[in-house]
Design an enzyme around this catalytic site. Structure first.
Site, mmCIF file in Angstrom:
data_model
loop_
_atom_site.group_PDB
_atom_site.id
_atom_site.type_symbol
_atom_site.label_atom_id
_atom_site.label_comp_id
_atom_site.label_asym_id
_atom_site.label_seq_id
_atom_site.Cartn_x
_atom_site.Cartn_y
_atom_site.Cartn_z
ATOM 1 N N HIS A 66 0.627 -1.085 0.053
ATOM 2 C CA HIS A 66 0.040 0.081 0.038
ATOM 3 C C HIS A 66 1.070 1.190 -0.088
ATOM 4 O O HIS A 66 1.932 1.072 0.515
ATOM 5 C CB HIS A 66 -1.059 0.005 1.220
ATOM 6 C CG HIS A 66 -2.000 -0.802 1.011
ATOM 7 N ND1 HIS A 66 -2.858 -1.427 2.198
ATOM 8 C CD2 HIS A 66 -3.107 -1.283 0.103
ATOM 9 C CE1 HIS A 66 -3.780 -2.051 1.810
ATOM 10 N NE2 HIS A 66 -4.008 -1.931 0.327
ATOM 11 N N ASP A 89 0.898 3.794 1.620
ATOM 12 C CA ASP A 89 1.177 4.480 2.984
ATOM 13 C C ASP A 89 2.244 3.509 3.706
ATOM 14 O O ASP A 89 2.688 3.770 4.779
ATOM 15 C CB ASP A 89 0.063 4.781 4.026
ATOM 16 C CG ASP A 89 -0.849 3.409 4.048
ATOM 17 O OD1 ASP A 89 -0.716 2.450 3.290
ATOM 18 O OD2 ASP A 89 -1.440 3.303 5.159
ATOM 19 N N HIS A 90 2.637 2.542 2.869
ATOM 20 C CA HIS A 90 3.981 1.633 3.493
ATOM 21 C C HIS A 90 5.087 1.725 2.400
ATOM 22 O O HIS A 90 6.152 1.539 2.677
ATOM 23 C CB HIS A 90 3.536 0.421 3.672
ATOM 24 C CG HIS A 90 2.542 0.303 4.824
ATOM 25 N ND1 HIS A 90 3.018 -0.151 6.157
ATOM 26 C CD2 HIS A 90 1.120 0.716 4.803
ATOM 27 C CE1 HIS A 90 1.820 -0.048 6.919
ATOM 28 N NE2 HIS A 90 0.924 0.423 6.372
ATOM 29 N N HIS A 95 -4.562 -9.159 4.888
ATOM 30 C CA HIS A 95 -4.862 -7.704 4.878
ATOM 31 C C HIS A 95 -5.637 -7.370 3.878
ATOM 32 O O HIS A 95 -6.076 -8.192 3.051
ATOM 33 C CB HIS A 95 -3.525 -6.729 4.998
ATOM 34 C CG HIS A 95 -3.673 -5.502 5.019
ATOM 35 N ND1 HIS A 95 -4.567 -4.660 6.038
ATOM 36 C CD2 HIS A 95 -3.040 -4.438 4.522
ATOM 37 C CE1 HIS A 95 -4.509 -3.257 5.733
ATOM 38 N NE2 HIS A 95 -3.387 -3.030 4.691
ATOM 39 N N ASP A 113 -0.732 -2.691 14.729
ATOM 40 C CA ASP A 113 -1.555 -1.995 13.917
ATOM 41 C C ASP A 113 -2.782 -1.514 14.874
ATOM 42 O O ASP A 113 -3.500 -2.213 15.343
ATOM 43 C CB ASP A 113 -1.983 -2.908 12.788
ATOM 44 C CG ASP A 113 -3.057 -2.249 12.046
ATOM 45 O OD1 ASP A 113 -3.415 -1.128 12.041
ATOM 46 O OD2 ASP A 113 -3.584 -2.996 11.045
ATOM 47 N N ALA A 126 -7.707 -0.230 -6.133
ATOM 48 C CA ALA A 126 -6.903 -0.588 -7.189
ATOM 49 C C ALA A 126 -6.017 -1.806 -6.846
ATOM 50 O O ALA A 126 -5.576 -2.558 -7.725
ATOM 51 C CB ALA A 126 -6.341 0.184 -8.116
ATOM 52 N N VAL A 173 -15.564 -4.953 3.777
ATOM 53 C CA VAL A 173 -14.998 -5.242 5.150
ATOM 54 C C VAL A 173 -13.817 -4.470 5.221
ATOM 55 O O VAL A 173 -13.090 -4.459 4.053
ATOM 56 C CB VAL A 173 -15.093 -6.635 5.361
ATOM 57 C CG1 VAL A 173 -16.586 -7.221 5.142
ATOM 58 C CG2 VAL A 173 -13.943 -7.477 4.583
ATOM 59 N N SER A 174 -13.428 -4.285 6.472
ATOM 60 C CA SER A 174 -12.043 -3.456 6.525
ATOM 61 C C SER A 174 -10.796 -4.511 6.612
ATOM 62 O O SER A 174 -11.113 -5.644 6.719
ATOM 63 C CB SER A 174 -12.123 -2.779 7.950
ATOM 64 O OG SER A 174 -10.811 -2.522 8.321
ATOM 65 N N HIS A 219 -8.253 -4.153 8.479
ATOM 66 C CA HIS A 219 -7.653 -4.075 9.827
ATOM 67 C C HIS A 219 -8.366 -4.527 10.690
ATOM 68 O O HIS A 219 -9.464 -4.551 11.236
ATOM 69 C CB HIS A 219 -7.295 -2.531 10.391
ATOM 70 C CG HIS A 219 -6.702 -1.677 8.976
ATOM 71 N ND1 HIS A 219 -5.189 -1.823 9.085
ATOM 72 C CD2 HIS A 219 -7.111 -1.035 8.043
ATOM 73 C CE1 HIS A 219 -4.894 -1.014 8.024
ATOM 74 N NE2 HIS A 219 -5.997 -0.507 7.321
#
Lengths: 563, 563
Positions: A87, A89-90, A152, A206, A243, A376-377, A379
């Site tokens: 992702h 943000d990583h 994830h 997390d 995406a 669904v999330s 995390h």
């Protein structure tokens, strides 16, 4: 009580021999730009290097990077960069770190590195990649890494255990514990239990969903919902999602097959990522299912399904254009179906509901997480985090990946499973945590700023520029240009007054010319010839007038030219 | 199919004799600035006149008003203004309408008019008020009004039935159907049933929660939750809620009494509204319970409860200041309790969570609707709307008060109760609906713009100013000032170049001086002396340079002074 360092400002002392130091350069106290630096015996290991997408307080900014200053002078001390998953943000800030150290070894799973390679290609970089799989071990100087499969919202995510003589640390990356994942690749709770038996000195966990009670529903429960929605549709169907969410897209493809619709991907990142996923065998696509958009537009609407980006209301996305009715090829009409199979990231509500309203206005039926279980999330919720803590049984816990509300909730969960409050530490970005003799303590703080990317340039847009943008964005400006005789200070021509972002009324500033002329007479009489002092006088008199007349605060910009 | 007029652009023809015309100047297609105009036989009746609070696309704007242009020329044709309740989105624009027609009769309930009077006082207006109660009838020319009690998140709300020879219309205002309201004042479903027996030709119905299934929980269920939270608190307790939510505040006061805490109101509107509520007997306050903030700060923290504004994260509110740690009198510390007994209005998420994170960081425990039942909505959910439709049995339905997604959902509910789809009409702001022989039809559209209030001035900030603010806010500006000889076009001094909101780097624009000098040589050689043409040339060359060098789009502002 949970250790926090909200007031601590001092630089840390030297790291004691045999101790491990941990500093987050991003990702604690915010959702995004995750980056954690581990130091042992003078050497560094970094986990993740992501970006943060800016909000209203950073206008005009494209990306926000972690602040590299704390490691800039020690760039050659870095043994390796470990990426937990792909992702933005990583991994989004990796190209900017590689500018400082092009040969930095980058460790990650196959899909993660494939996404990174695509990104680096755009930056014309060829990173030095080392692929790993769950169960494998690597060694980077004194840092020994072991990788664990985690589940994830993107395939091929990893947690990493870092063993040093100072102890064993587990960094979960982003994680949830779906017990029936689509690809059968479970979060390795058995491995975490084994690690727990061995002894985990510190767990970085997390926090994103720590406030949410219970358990995240199964990803596979979304399939039947999509089937119900898409099975009933008789016209055009568009499904928007992230995406990189390969498993979500897989379920959409399966439903398309069941209802004899062919599929076109819409949006640059969707096309790119799905290409990679197909190449790596992460998504199963029956022969002939995929077509391109031009081809799709030739088929009857009932025979096509479009999978699109734009689920966060991005104004330039295809979906936003359809909602505004200005997409070049696709006109939404009454009876079309649009599914937002995605989260609603906080801060994007206005944009997303703007798109929803635009589509509804055109008559489309909108299915989203508020009216059907189509998301669904990725995390872990509180219930899953309890499983995690009970498997790991860590001696110390440092919640990561979250705003303060998430971090506190996560610390409370750790404490509920028996971690003493004095061994949980909320170390917001820059807080230096040392693990000494198996006990965490706060050693100080390094300065962490925001590093903004605006266009081609990194770092030259800072707080002063942003504060000017905020003032200009709220009230526009009034500029006053005067040419004065440099010897006498006398105005040689009437002042030029103009405003932008101040008023639509062409007469709004009519009084200003006379006001400035009168002030210039005064400064001339007083013998003021210094352009800077004249400018100050002009700014003061115009600022007062506009506050009294309009109760507004435009930027006042006097320019005094001595001629 | 539901009637909509998304493409209709034409002005309506004249209203047929014996027909009723309905035009919303605000409130349909948006949440806010509610205002509906009814016309019969050349005369007008208006229901509500509220404001909309601006979002990101209207930077610097304080308020947005309904567009009065459609009625400006007919201001003396207005028989009366009826107000359904005292929220800002229903009464906030009244002072601006009264500027056009100071003697306009304003009809409303006691609390509504008390809030309006306070507002008008700030505008130095003395409105012509006519107080009504549920069950009462008034006559305004051909318009006969009957008022019905309705339950909402403010006391003393009314629905209004308007009878004309063209038929009977019911406007619900904002409404829910709490079956055990705190004040015992039920939404008059029995009255609506009687009206339904008589025949309702058209119902205008609140759409805000039409997408939400089921029923809004009882307001009184919040009391025990507050009691649990506040009963356990041992330190400071702050409850933030809307300043007009008298029943919510009543429940907070009751809990304070039970736990021997005295109460101080914090925030100008809270102090003002609660003063009015006490005067009108709408809130029961035991003798000696209320103290002012200074007094509260002298008492032990465990003996005080603060009731505050700021529940939407307003940056200047007391609560936001506490969260940032810069409130003059109140410092939050670990163990304090803050309750947000309020909704989270879409668009305010970032601000509200910013406040929550600030408070959590300081160690406060935050109770809000996501982790405890401390808020219920003021608007009917789908289940309640079905009761409403089944009581009224209207021949035609026009959903109001909502964005498109809410309006469509409301129309679907009406249709589910038996209203033919061809008799439901989604008439976004400006769409003209005629009720002719008991049947709604779309007659055209009047132009509706946004009217912005910025500071002291109304209407001079328009789309052009806002678009400039958006550009300036995103990219700042670069200004170039040159003095040229008016005869030859020759630069008489080096150009002055400066930027604001462009870069923190003092050298960012160093190249621009040389660039402009070279361009000025060119224009001089070409014999260009017209300052406007010189300015254009400068803008072009600097714009190209900045796009190529930075990939940014600041506003480029050349000023050419002929001397």
């Amino acid at each position: 009580m949970t250790l926090t360092a909200t007031d601590q400002r001092g630089a840390p002392g030297p790291l004691p021999e045999g101790a491990l130091r941990i500093v987050a350069l991003g990702g604690i106290g915010e959702i995004g730009k995750n980056m954690t630096v581990f130091e042992y015996d003078g050497r560094l290991l970094i986990v993740d290097c992501g970006v943060l997408f800016p909000e209203d307080d950073s206008p005009g900014v494209d990306l926000i990077l972690p602040d590299f200053r704390a490691i800039e002078d020690r760039i050659d001390d870095i043994e390796a960069l470990v990426l937990t998953h792909g992702h933005e943000d990583h991994i989004g800030a990796v190209p900017f770190l590689l500018r400082l150290r092009p040969d930095l070894p980058v460790i990650g799973s196959r899909f993660t590195l494939a996404l990174l390679a695509a990104k680096c290609k755009e930056h014309r970089q060829v990173p030095r990649l080392q692929e790993v799989k769950e169960g494998e071990h690597t060694r980077h100087g004194a840092f020994q890494c072991e990788f664990f499969a985690v589940n994830h919202s993107i395939p091929d995510a990893l947690a990493v255990a870092i063993r040093t003589p100072a102890g064993t640390v587990l960094h979960t990356g982003d994680i949830k514990l779906d017990q029936l994942p689509l690809d059968g690749r479970l979060t390795d709770l058995a491995g975490f239990s084994r690690l727990g038996d061995e002894g985990v000195d510190l767990a970085l966990v997390d926090s994103t969903n720590a406030e949410v009670p219970g358990f995240v529903p199964l990803e596979r429960d979304i399939g039947p919902v999509l089937d119900g929605v898409i099975g009933k549709a008789t016209q055009r169907v568009i499904v928007a999602c992230f995406a990189s969410h390969v498993h979500r897209v897989q379920q959409v493809l399966d439903v398309a097959v069941a209802h004899r619709r062919r599929v076109a991907f819409v949006g640059r990142s969707m096309v790119r990522n799905m290409g990679i996923a197909v190449d790596l065998g992460l998504i199963k696509v029956p022969e002939g299912l995929l077509i391109d958009l031009d081809e799709a537009l030739q088929l009857p609407e009932s025979k096509v399904l479009l999978v699109s980006t734009g689920s966060q209301g991005e104004p330039l996305s295809a979906l936003s254009r359809m909602a505004r009715g200005d997409h070049r090829q696709i006109s939404i009409r009454a009876g079309d179906t649009v599914v937002l199979a995605s989260s609603l990231i906080p801060g994007n509500e206005t944009a997303v509901f703007g798109v929803v309203n635009g589509l509804v206005r055109l008559g489309a039926q909108i299915v989203h997480q508020a009216n059907a279980k189509v998301h669904v999330s990725g995390h872990a919720s509180a219930g899953e985090l309890l499983y995690l803590y009970n498997a790991l049984r860590p001696s110390n816990v440092m919640p990561v990946h979250g705003e303060w509300r998430h971090l506190r909730a996560n610390a409370a969960l750790a404490e509920a499973t028996g971690v003493p409050a004095s061994r949980t530490v909320i170390a917001e970005d820059g807080v230096v945590v040392d693990l000494i003799d198996g006990i965490v303590q706060i050693a100080g703080r390094v300065e962490i700023g925001h590093v903004y990317v605006d266009g081609l340039s990194v770092g030259d847009v800072g707080e002063s520029t942003l504060s000017d943008r905020l003032v200009l964005g709220e009230g526009g400006f009034i500029s006053i240009t005067v040419a004065i005789d440099s010897a006498t200070g006398r105005a040689v021509a009437p002042p030029t007054v103009s405003g932008r972002g101040f008023s639509d009324d062409p007469k709004a500033l009519d009084e200003v010319v006379a006001l400035v002329e009168s002030e210039l007479s005064r400064t001339e009489v007083e013998g003021i010839t210094d352009p800077h002092r004249v400018a100050q006088a002009v700014r003061r008199v115009v600022g007062r007038w506009v506050a009294a007349t309009y109760r507004r605060r435009p930027m006042i910009i006097p320019t005094v030219l001595p001629v």
